[in-house]
Design a protein around this motif. Structure first.
Motif, mmCIF file in Angstrom:
data_model
loop_
_atom_site.group_PDB
_atom_site.id
_atom_site.type_symbol
_atom_site.label_atom_id
_atom_site.label_comp_id
_atom_site.label_asym_id
_atom_site.label_seq_id
_atom_site.Cartn_x
_atom_site.Cartn_y
_atom_site.Cartn_z
ATOM 1 N N ALA A 23 3.630 -1.303 0.677
ATOM 2 C CA ALA A 23 2.293 -1.285 1.269
ATOM 3 C C ALA A 23 2.349 -1.154 2.784
ATOM 4 N N ARG A 24 3.435 -1.643 3.385
ATOM 5 C CA ARG A 24 3.603 -1.530 4.839
ATOM 6 C C ARG A 24 4.235 -0.202 5.250
ATOM 7 N N HIS A 67 5.044 -5.469 -1.096
ATOM 8 C CA HIS A 67 4.563 -5.644 0.271
ATOM 9 C C HIS A 67 5.217 -4.633 1.202
ATOM 10 N N MET A 74 -1.435 2.143 0.612
ATOM 11 C CA MET A 74 -2.185 0.901 0.495
ATOM 12 C C MET A 74 -2.691 0.444 1.863
ATOM 13 N N SER A 75 -3.749 -0.349 1.845
ATOM 14 C CA SER A 75 -4.347 -0.836 3.082
ATOM 15 C C SER A 75 -3.595 -2.064 3.591
ATOM 16 N N PRO A 76 -3.761 -2.395 4.891
ATOM 17 C CA PRO A 76 -3.165 -3.631 5.416
ATOM 18 C C PRO A 76 -3.593 -4.871 4.638
ATOM 19 N N ARG A 77 -4.821 -4.839 4.114
ATOM 20 C CA ARG A 77 -5.293 -5.986 3.327
ATOM 21 C C ARG A 77 -4.434 -6.167 2.082
ATOM 22 N N HIS A 78 -4.098 -5.060 1.393
ATOM 23 C CA HIS A 78 -3.244 -5.162 0.209
ATOM 24 C C HIS A 78 -1.870 -5.722 0.587
ATOM 25 N N ARG A 118 -1.180 -7.766 3.017
ATOM 26 C CA ARG A 118 -1.312 -9.210 3.260
ATOM 27 C C ARG A 118 -1.432 -9.984 1.957
#
Length: 229
Positions: free
Chosen positions: A49-50, A46, A1-5, A7
């Motif tokens: 995703a990180r 989260h 996942m992207s950093p945007r996801h 967040r």
């Protein structure tokens, strides 16, 4: 996942925590029943995703199991919920053992912290045990030992994770005082959930921050190696 996801998931966790706390403060039970079970899955997502470690995700999902079980007031559900949280603490302990290097310079500070947590554990169990139902005294003592070990282990990852471990102890102690029929603050569930949500968030942030800080030098070293003729 992207950093945007990542967040978006973290903001969603914060929104669910806010709904839960406002519901508890206002005495709106349906809001609490909806928001509480969302907290740990959002924080776990989260973490994924990180790129967080699996043991951290497992600890959060064990916390989710305990959250759901403790929505019931039945004694079997309370014991099952405590067992689920205990499994989460085991995950945290295994994670801390694998992530924290041995630092001889920190021996004196570590000894003082160990003594402090041992005194807190002994005093808490001694004070609470007389008021607990007979069938809960041994399970609560065993759980308290595991919880304290987790909180002490968290101190090796820095101030943020250490605060998370201490807040987890505070949250669970507030639960135990209610079971032991001690006088309670107004809206006791509000204080339990506020310290619990802050504890899990601080533990996650502390772990991810520590691991990220350790990955950065390795990544920089890899880039230097790749550009060296």
């Amino acid at each position: 996942m992207s950093p945007r996801h990542a967040r978006v998931l973290l903001v969603s966790f914060g929104a669910a925590a806010l709904v839960d706390l406002v519901s508890l403060a206002a005495g709106f039970t349906p809001g609490h029943l909806v928001a509480k079970p969302l907290l740990m899955p959002l924080l776990a997502a989260h973490t994924v995703a990180r790129g967080g470690p699996r043991l951290l995700v497992a600890a959060l999902l064990c916390g989710w199991g305990g959250d759901v079980l403790l929505l019931s007031d039945a004694d079997p559900a309370f014991l099952a919920g405590m067992a689920s949280f205990a499994a989460g603490h085991v995950c945290y302990l295994l994670l801390f053992r694998g992530a924290v290097p041995f630092r001889p310079a920190a021996r004196a500070r570590g000894t003082l912290l160990a003594v402090g947590y041992a005194v807190a554990l002994t005093a808490t169990v001694a004070l609470l045990t007389p008021g607990l139902p007979a069938g809960l005294r041994i399970p609560v003592a065993g759980y308290s030992l595991l919880l304290t070990a987790m909180a002490y282990g968290a101190t090796g990852l820095g101030p943020l994770a250490a605060a998370g471990g201490a807040l987890f102890m505070l949250s669970d102690t507030l639960i135990a005082t209610g079971v032991a029929d001690w006088p309670q603050l107004p809206r006791p569930d509000f204080w339990i959930m506020s310290t619990y949500a802050a504890a899990q968030f601080s533990l996650v942030s502390g772990v991810l921050g520590t691991l990220g800080a350790r990955r950065a030098p390795r990544a920089a070293y890899g880039e230097m190696r790749s550009t060296t003729p």
